[in-house]
Structure formats: structure tokens, C-alpha cells
Design a protein around this motif. Structure first.
Motif, PDB file in Angstrom:
ATOM      1  N   VAL A 211       7.405   7.490 -18.581  1.00 57.03           N
ATOM      2  CA  VAL A 211       6.940   7.274 -19.955  1.00 57.03           C
ATOM      3  C   VAL A 211       8.008   7.706 -20.948  1.00 57.03           C
ATOM      4  O   VAL A 211       8.316   6.998 -21.916  1.00 57.03           O
ATOM      5  CB  VAL A 211       5.620   8.042 -20.199  1.00 57.03           C
ATOM      6  N   VAL A 212       8.589   8.870 -20.715  1.00 55.39           N
ATOM      7  CA  VAL A 212       9.619   9.384 -21.628  1.00 55.39           C
ATOM      8  C   VAL A 212      10.857   8.496 -21.595  1.00 55.39           C
ATOM      9  O   VAL A 212      11.472   8.214 -22.631  1.00 55.39           O
ATOM     10  CB  VAL A 212       9.968  10.844 -21.269  1.00 55.39           C
ATOM     11  N   ALA A 213      11.239   8.031 -20.413  1.00 54.32           N
ATOM     12  CA  ALA A 213      12.406   7.151 -20.295  1.00 54.32           C
ATOM     13  C   ALA A 213      12.198   5.858 -21.076  1.00 54.32           C
ATOM     14  O   ALA A 213      13.154   5.299 -21.631  1.00 54.32           O
ATOM     15  CB  ALA A 213      12.672   6.832 -18.824  1.00 54.32           C
ATOM     16  N   GLU A 214      10.970   5.381 -21.126  1.00 53.57           N
ATOM     17  CA  GLU A 214      10.651   4.155 -21.861  1.00 53.57           C
ATOM     18  C   GLU A 214      10.686   4.369 -23.366  1.00 53.57           C
ATOM     19  O   GLU A 214      11.090   3.487 -24.124  1.00 53.57           O
ATOM     20  CB  GLU A 214       9.262   3.662 -21.453  1.00 53.57           C
ATOM     21  N   MET A 215      10.297   5.554 -23.827  1.00 51.06           N
ATOM     22  CA  MET A 215      10.062   5.783 -25.252  1.00 51.06           C
ATOM     23  C   MET A 215      11.191   6.506 -25.972  1.00 51.06           C
ATOM     24  O   MET A 215      11.459   6.241 -27.149  1.00 51.06           O
ATOM     25  CB  MET A 215       8.783   6.612 -25.423  1.00 51.06           C
ATOM     26  N   ALA A 216      11.871   7.436 -25.297  1.00 54.69           N
ATOM     27  CA  ALA A 216      12.695   8.416 -26.002  1.00 54.69           C
ATOM     28  C   ALA A 216      14.144   7.964 -26.189  1.00 54.69           C
ATOM     29  O   ALA A 216      14.718   7.278 -25.345  1.00 54.69           O
ATOM     30  CB  ALA A 216      12.668   9.744 -25.251  1.00 54.69           C
ATOM     31  N   ASP A 217      14.728   8.396 -27.325  1.00 53.77           N
ATOM     32  CA  ASP A 217      16.158   8.219 -27.574  1.00 53.77           C
ATOM     33  C   ASP A 217      16.962   9.325 -26.897  1.00 53.77           C
ATOM     34  O   ASP A 217      18.090   9.108 -26.440  1.00 53.77           O
ATOM     35  CB  ASP A 217      16.441   8.235 -29.078  1.00 53.77           C
ATOM     36  N   SER A 218      16.378  10.522 -26.861  1.00 58.00           N
ATOM     37  CA  SER A 218      17.010  11.647 -26.170  1.00 58.00           C
ATOM     38  C   SER A 218      15.914  12.491 -25.535  1.00 58.00           C
ATOM     39  O   SER A 218      14.742  12.380 -25.893  1.00 58.00           O
ATOM     40  CB  SER A 218      17.856  12.494 -27.139  1.00 58.00           C
ATOM     41  N   ILE A 219      16.323  13.347 -24.589  1.00 56.46           N
ATOM     42  CA  ILE A 219      15.355  14.127 -23.816  1.00 56.46           C
ATOM     43  C   ILE A 219      15.815  15.575 -23.765  1.00 56.46           C
ATOM     44  O   ILE A 219      16.994  15.865 -23.530  1.00 56.46           O
ATOM     45  CB  ILE A 219      15.210  13.574 -22.379  1.00 56.46           C
ATOM     46  N   VAL A 226      12.493  27.829 -21.821  1.00 52.97           N
ATOM     47  CA  VAL A 226      13.857  27.661 -22.323  1.00 52.97           C
ATOM     48  C   VAL A 226      14.276  26.201 -22.161  1.00 52.97           C
ATOM     49  O   VAL A 226      13.970  25.568 -21.146  1.00 52.97           O
ATOM     50  CB  VAL A 226      14.847  28.569 -21.553  1.00 52.97           C
ATOM     51  N   ILE A 227      14.964  25.661 -23.171  1.00 50.85           N
ATOM     52  CA  ILE A 227      15.540  24.319 -23.061  1.00 50.85           C
ATOM     53  C   ILE A 227      16.823  24.443 -22.243  1.00 50.85           C
ATOM     54  O   ILE A 227      17.796  25.065 -22.681  1.00 50.85           O
ATOM     55  CB  ILE A 227      15.846  23.713 -24.442  1.00 50.85           C
ATOM     56  N   ILE A 228      16.835  23.836 -21.052  1.00 50.67           N
ATOM     57  CA  ILE A 228      17.999  23.987 -20.174  1.00 50.67           C
ATOM     58  C   ILE A 228      18.949  22.797 -20.268  1.00 50.67           C
ATOM     59  O   ILE A 228      20.089  22.873 -19.803  1.00 50.67           O
ATOM     60  CB  ILE A 228      17.560  24.183 -18.706  1.00 50.67           C
ATOM     61  N   GLU A 229      18.483  21.692 -20.871  1.00 47.73           N
ATOM     62  CA  GLU A 229      19.335  20.509 -20.986  1.00 47.73           C
ATOM     63  C   GLU A 229      18.794  19.612 -22.088  1.00 47.73           C
ATOM     64  O   GLU A 229      17.588  19.455 -22.254  1.00 47.73           O
ATOM     65  CB  GLU A 229      19.382  19.745 -19.663  1.00 47.73           C
ATOM     66  N   HIS A 230      19.712  19.031 -22.874  1.00 46.39           N
ATOM     67  CA  HIS A 230      19.326  18.142 -23.975  1.00 46.39           C
ATOM     68  C   HIS A 230      20.409  17.064 -24.094  1.00 46.39           C
ATOM     69  O   HIS A 230      21.523  17.349 -24.505  1.00 46.39           O
ATOM     70  CB  HIS A 230      19.206  18.943 -25.278  1.00 46.39           C
ATOM     71  N   GLN A 231      20.044  15.832 -23.686  1.00 46.74           N
ATOM     72  CA  GLN A 231      21.010  14.734 -23.702  1.00 46.74           C
ATOM     73  C   GLN A 231      20.331  13.454 -24.185  1.00 46.74           C
ATOM     74  O   GLN A 231      19.105  13.353 -24.218  1.00 46.74           O
ATOM     75  CB  GLN A 231      21.542  14.461 -22.289  1.00 46.74           C
ATOM     76  N   GLU A 232      21.174  12.462 -24.529  1.00 41.43           N
ATOM     77  CA  GLU A 232      20.634  11.133 -24.751  1.00 41.43           C
ATOM     78  C   GLU A 232      20.009  10.636 -23.456  1.00 41.43           C
ATOM     79  O   GLU A 232      20.461  10.971 -22.354  1.00 41.43           O
ATOM     80  CB  GLU A 232      21.743  10.184 -25.211  1.00 41.43           C
ATOM     81  N   THR A 233      18.969   9.812 -23.589  1.00 47.09           N
ATOM     82  CA  THR A 233      18.161   9.432 -22.429  1.00 47.09           C
ATOM     83  C   THR A 233      18.997   8.785 -21.321  1.00 47.09           C
ATOM     84  O   THR A 233      18.921   9.176 -20.157  1.00 47.09           O
ATOM     85  CB  THR A 233      17.033   8.487 -22.865  1.00 47.09           C
TER      86      THR A 233
END
Length: 548
Positions: A211-219, A226-233
Motif C-alpha cells: 500500500v505504501v509503495a503504491e501511494m508514497a513519494d518517500s518512506i 526511532v526512524i532508522i531510514e528515510h528515502q524516496e520510495t
């Protein structure tokens, strides 16, 4: 300039640290997916943004919305932001909506709280908003109560409340968790269209990576607060930087089939010797909307359905909400009597069974319910609840054998002996589902009916339960009737599948054949609506998913 910036957010509740340090940003017009296992802190992060925190919560760090600091704001100032600046779509609309108020009143409350519009204008905007979220014609929904709507309709009402004043940021917390695949696809398309139309940003929280892969610009990937990773999808799926992210992705890619070796599965039952059989079963309910001179028309739920389940078979039952799956399951369990047709247990009509036959039927056919939390008494310890079937069937066994059966059931599903002394609320969702399996298995049944057993679980937990079901089936030669709207899970755990629509089977056959080469148009619609992580990533980014 970001629309939302969370910097070094720390949260503790009654002295227990639940969010050590969270930092993330959402840009104007961006859809950010926030993913992670259950208990990782995703929902608490969202609630911290709008300061909807439980008593005893202590928060530090910084949360800025449009460059304005939210932490430390007075309630009056926060109320002006909630709804007008930040809209919230909650996970469970039935609990988010007030059961005592009509849909119209609850949506109109947003206009009443934040605007000074006259009553006629508020009503006009209410109808326009209902039309906008796909509840048309709006007048029919204004006077309805939440319990009179389907799950998808209630979620549309929740979206209407969140988007009523066209906020700059929308937070959607697991907005499609309990919905079937077609309704989920509709809700996601609606949310994406409305947010884009308002040029708003979306923070989408989900445990479903497809679902997130379909909708999101970044994840943003979250673990232990803790946020361990934040990248464009596309970049995240092509080359995840963190080991946990790779594990999370791997857990979402279920095998096409969890095979059971022929030597372990046992011999197939001979023809004409199923465990459970339905012959020409039909059932209907009275229309509660009223009738002519007290006569109510009948709404068909199941229409002339026949099936049989043989020892060791794994059968999937799929279809949209309202197609008749639950009604058929209740009839097979003997919880409802069909208006026509019969259910046979080992060749005998369950309505004509004597006392010994009924006890054998209840022992041999067990069920695992969808809502693992609601299916346990919160006041009873888990060991007592798991042993409840033994007590109800008045099995005369010694105390030592009683304790041994409980211990064996707990160990068999991956729990520990000391877990028997815990209460249901002390377990995670996946552990409670293991408890449900332990309770179903304690009588050593031949057939287990599983009603959406993994629909509310995150990817890693879902993969664990799927593997556990395969192992238990192999060890005990169990037969399963697996009721689900998740076609990826059905593909992984079943040998044969039944596709149900409007109370009838529109297609049935071997799982691989039906799901790879569907004959019925409705089956193709279900498959197209069911998100597959690898397919979504390849379609959006023309890249394969990196799991190693």
C-alpha cells in the motif's frame, strides 16, 4: 520549507519511554509513508503531532506545523489547528465515530467548531462533501448512524471529517486495515485524489508495504520508536540501507505457496468421505429498513452453495465484505441454521446428531476468529481461556493431564509456559492470534475454520503466523477453511480456493490455477485490486525489490 517537521521528539507515558527520539519531515504536497512493525511507535508519533496523548504523557523535542511550534500550545490554540490545519483519518472508524450521533451531525460539527457559517450553508457544504467522498446522494447518509454503514462507508465518513476544511496536512493511520481488497483500493484512490485535489500533504501510516509503495513519494522506516531510514520510495526498495528494512521487505513477499510435503500431509480422503460438507445451503436475513404492513422482504446472503472439505485439505474462501463468507462460516459451525439445504459432518446432518455426535462435531471442528482481542475474556488469564473448550465439553481428565494439554498447546504455537498466567491485554496482536490457535487446537480437531486470522497483523508477524499454520497442518494433518480478503496469503497457504460474490461461488478450483489464470471477471477484479509489493514497485519504478 517543510509543512511538518518533527525533531528529536521523545515521549514517555507514566515514566515509560515509548518514543526515544523521532525525527522526520513532510514537504508540501508530499505523501510520506511511515512503516514499521506493530508497537514500533507509528501511531504515537501521529498522535504526538496533534497532541492527542493519553494521561500521564510527557513530551519533549519539537513538532512544527507551517513553522509554528505545537508542543506546549494551549488546548484552545490546538483545537484551531486540529481539523482546520491538520486532518486525521483514524484506523478504526467505528470507534472514531460517535455511535449516538448521525453521520450528518458528526461531519457538520467540523463546520460548527471552526466556522461561523449559517446553518443552510453548512448543510449545503455537508452534501457537497458527502458527494466528494463517494457517498452519493448525500441526503441518504445525513440521517444514518455509523452502525448502519459498511466498513468502507464508515471510512469514507472518516475521510470526510478529516478533509472537511481542506487541511494542509492529512494524517491517515492504517486507513484500510480491516477492509477487503476492492474496498481498500477504492479508499486509497479516493484519499490520493482528494489530497492531490486540495494540494495537501499526506502522512500515511501503514504496516502494508505494498500500500505504501503504491501511494508514497518517500518512506520513513520506524523501529523501537526511532526512524532508522528515510528515502524516496523507489530508492528504498531498490537499495534499502538498513538491515531491518530488508527484513521488513522480505517479510512482505510471501512465497507463492507454503508447501506441505506429501509424506507429511497424509493420504487424501477417499471420495465421499469429507469431514464437513454443505449441500445446497441457502440463507437470508430480513430487511431491517421496514416493510409493507409489517411484512419484510428477505435479503439473500447465501444462495444454493455446496462445498466439501476433506482431511488434510487447505481451502481458501475469498470475496468482498458482504459477499456471504461470514454467514456461510457460521452455518458450517452450526451457529446459524440455513433456511434451505444441509450441513453434513462425516456424512451426517448436523441437525440430526445425537448428543455424542454433537460433542464429536464440536470437538473436530474448531474456529479462529478475526478479532483476537475481542474473542478472549479480558478478565480471564490466557491459560484458563485456552482450556475453555475442555471445560465446555466436560472432558473428564485429571489435573495433570489438563495442565499438560495447556502446556502442549502453548508450546505448539510458539508461546511459553509462563504465558498461561498472563491476561490477553499483555500480549501483542500476533501473540493473541497464537493464543487463538492454541485454544482451537487443544481439542485436537480435524478441521479449523480461520476467519481473517492475519488481516490486522504487520508483515513480519503475518509471515510468522502463515509459517506456523503450514507447520501445524503438516504436523497434525489438519484441514483448513481459510477465510480472507488477502489473496497473497490465500495463494501462500491454500491448495484450493472458492471465490464468492453475492452469496454464490463464481469460481473455484486449485489455488494456483484460479489466481494465475482466473476465468471469472470478478476474480480478475479481486486480483487486480490486491496489492502485490513486487508488482507495485516494478510498475511504479521499473525496478525489482531488493531484499538481500
Amino acid at each position: 520549507m517543510s509543512i511538518l517537521a518533527v525533531r528529536n521528539l521523545a515521549l514517555s507515558i507514566r515514566g515509560r519511554v515509548v518514543l526515544p527520539s523521532v525525527s522526520l519531515t513532510v514537504q508540501p504536497g508530499e505523501t510520506l509513508g511511515l512503516v514499521g512493525e506493530s508497537g514500533s511507535g507509528k501511531s504515537l508519533t501521529a498522535l504526538s503531532v496533534v497532541q492527542l496523548l493519553p494521561p500521564g504523557a510527557e513530551i519533549s523535542g519539537s513538532v512544527t506545523f507551517e513553522d509554528g511550534e505545537l508542543i506546549g500550545l494551549k488546548d484552545r490554540a490546538l483545537r484551531k489547528i486540529r481539523g482546520a490545519g491538520v486532518g486525521m483519518v483514524f484506523q478504526e472508524p467505528m470507534t472514531a465515530l460517535n455511535p449516538l450521533h448521525t453521520v450528518g451531525r458528526q461531519i457538520a460539527e467540523v463546520f460548527t467548531t471552526h466556522t461561523s457559517l449559517p446553518r443552510a450553508e453548512r448543510y449545503r457544504r455537508l452534501l457537497v462533501l458527502l458527494e466528494r467522498v463517494g457517498l452519493s446522494p448525500g441526503k441518504d447518509y445525513v440521517s444514518r448512524y455509523p452502525h448502519e454503514l459498511s466498513g468502507g462507508q464508515r471510512q469514507r465518513v472518516g475521510i470526510a471529517v478529516a478533509l472537511a476544511l481542506r487541511p494542509q496536512l492529512v494524517i491517515a493511520d492504517e486507513p484500510t486495515t480491516a477492509l477487503d481488497v476492492t474496498t481498500q483500493a477504492q479508499i486509497l484512490r479516493l484519499l490520493k485524489t482528494l489530497v492531490a485535489g486540495d494540494n495537501a500533504s499526506l502522512l500515511l501510516i501503514s504496516h502494508d508495504l505494498a500500500v505504501v509503495a503504491e501511494m508514497a513519494d518517500s518512506i520513513a522506516v520506524m523501529k523501537n520508536g526511532v526512524i532508522i531510514e528515510h528515502q524516496e520510495t523507489g530508492a528504498l526498495f531498490a537499495q534499502p540501507a538498513h538491515r531491518y528494512t530488508r527484513e521488513l521487505i522480505r517479510a512482505h513477499i510471501l512465497p507463492k505457496r507454503v508447501a506441505v510435503p506429501a509424506s507429511a500431509a497424509g493420504e487424501k480422503a477417499p471420495a465421499g468421505a469429507p469431514i464437513l460438507e454443505a449441500r445446497g445451503v441457502s440463507h437470508s436475513y430480513p430487511d431491517r429498513s421496514g416493510g409493507f404492513f409489517g411484512f419484510r422482504r428477505k435479503i439473500p446472503a447465501v444462495r444454493d452453495v455446496s462445498l466439501c472439505i476433506n482431511p488434510g485439505e487447505r481451502i481458501g474462501l475469498v470475496g468482498e465484505s458482504g459477499c456471504g463468507k461470514s454467514t456461510l462460516t457460521r452455518i458450517l459451525l452450526g451457529l446459524e441454521r440455513p433456511r434451505a439445504g444441509a450441513v453434513l459432518f462425516r456424512g451426517r446432518d448436523i441437525r440430526t446428531l445425537d448428543r455424542a455426535g454433537r460433542e464429536d462435531y464440536r470437538r473436530q471442528v474448531q474456529v479462529v476468529f478475526q478479532d483476537s482481542a475481542g474473542s478472549f475474556n479480558p478478565r480471564l488469564k490466557s491459560g484458563f481461556s485456552v482450556a475453555e473448550p475442555l471445560r465446555l465439553l466436560k472432558k473428564h481428565i485429571s489435573k495433570a493431564d489438563w495442565d499438560a494439554r495447556i502446556l502442549q498447546s502453548f508450546i505448539e504455537v510458539g508461546l511459553h509456559a509462563e504465558d498461561a498466567e498472563k491476561y490477553p491485554h499483555e500480549f501483542s496482536g500476533g501473540q493473541r492470534q497464537r493464543l487463538s490457535l492454541a485454544r482451537a487446537l487443544i481439542l485436537r480437531p480435524s478441521l479449523v475454520l480461520l476467519d481473517e486470522p492475519v488481516s490486522a497483523l504487520d508483515g513480519p508477524t503475518r509471515a510468522q503466523i502463515v509459517a506456523l499454520l503450514a507447520e501445524l497442518q503438516k504436523r497434525r494433518n489438519l484441514a483448513y477453511l481459510f477465510v480472507s480478503h488477502d489473496l497473497n496469503v490465500v495463494r501462500a497457504v491454500t491448495d484450493r480456493v472458492l471465490v464468492m460474490r453475492k452469496g454464490v461461488f463464481v469460481e473455484q478450483g486449485e489455488t494456483a490455477q484460479v489466481l494465475e489464470s482466473p476465468a471469472a471477471p470478478y476474480t480478475r477484479e479481486l486480483i487486480e485490486a490486491s496489492p502485490d509489493l513486487e508488482d507495485v514497485v516494478f510498475r511504479r519504478f521499473s525496478t525489482t525489490v531488493e531484499t538481500g
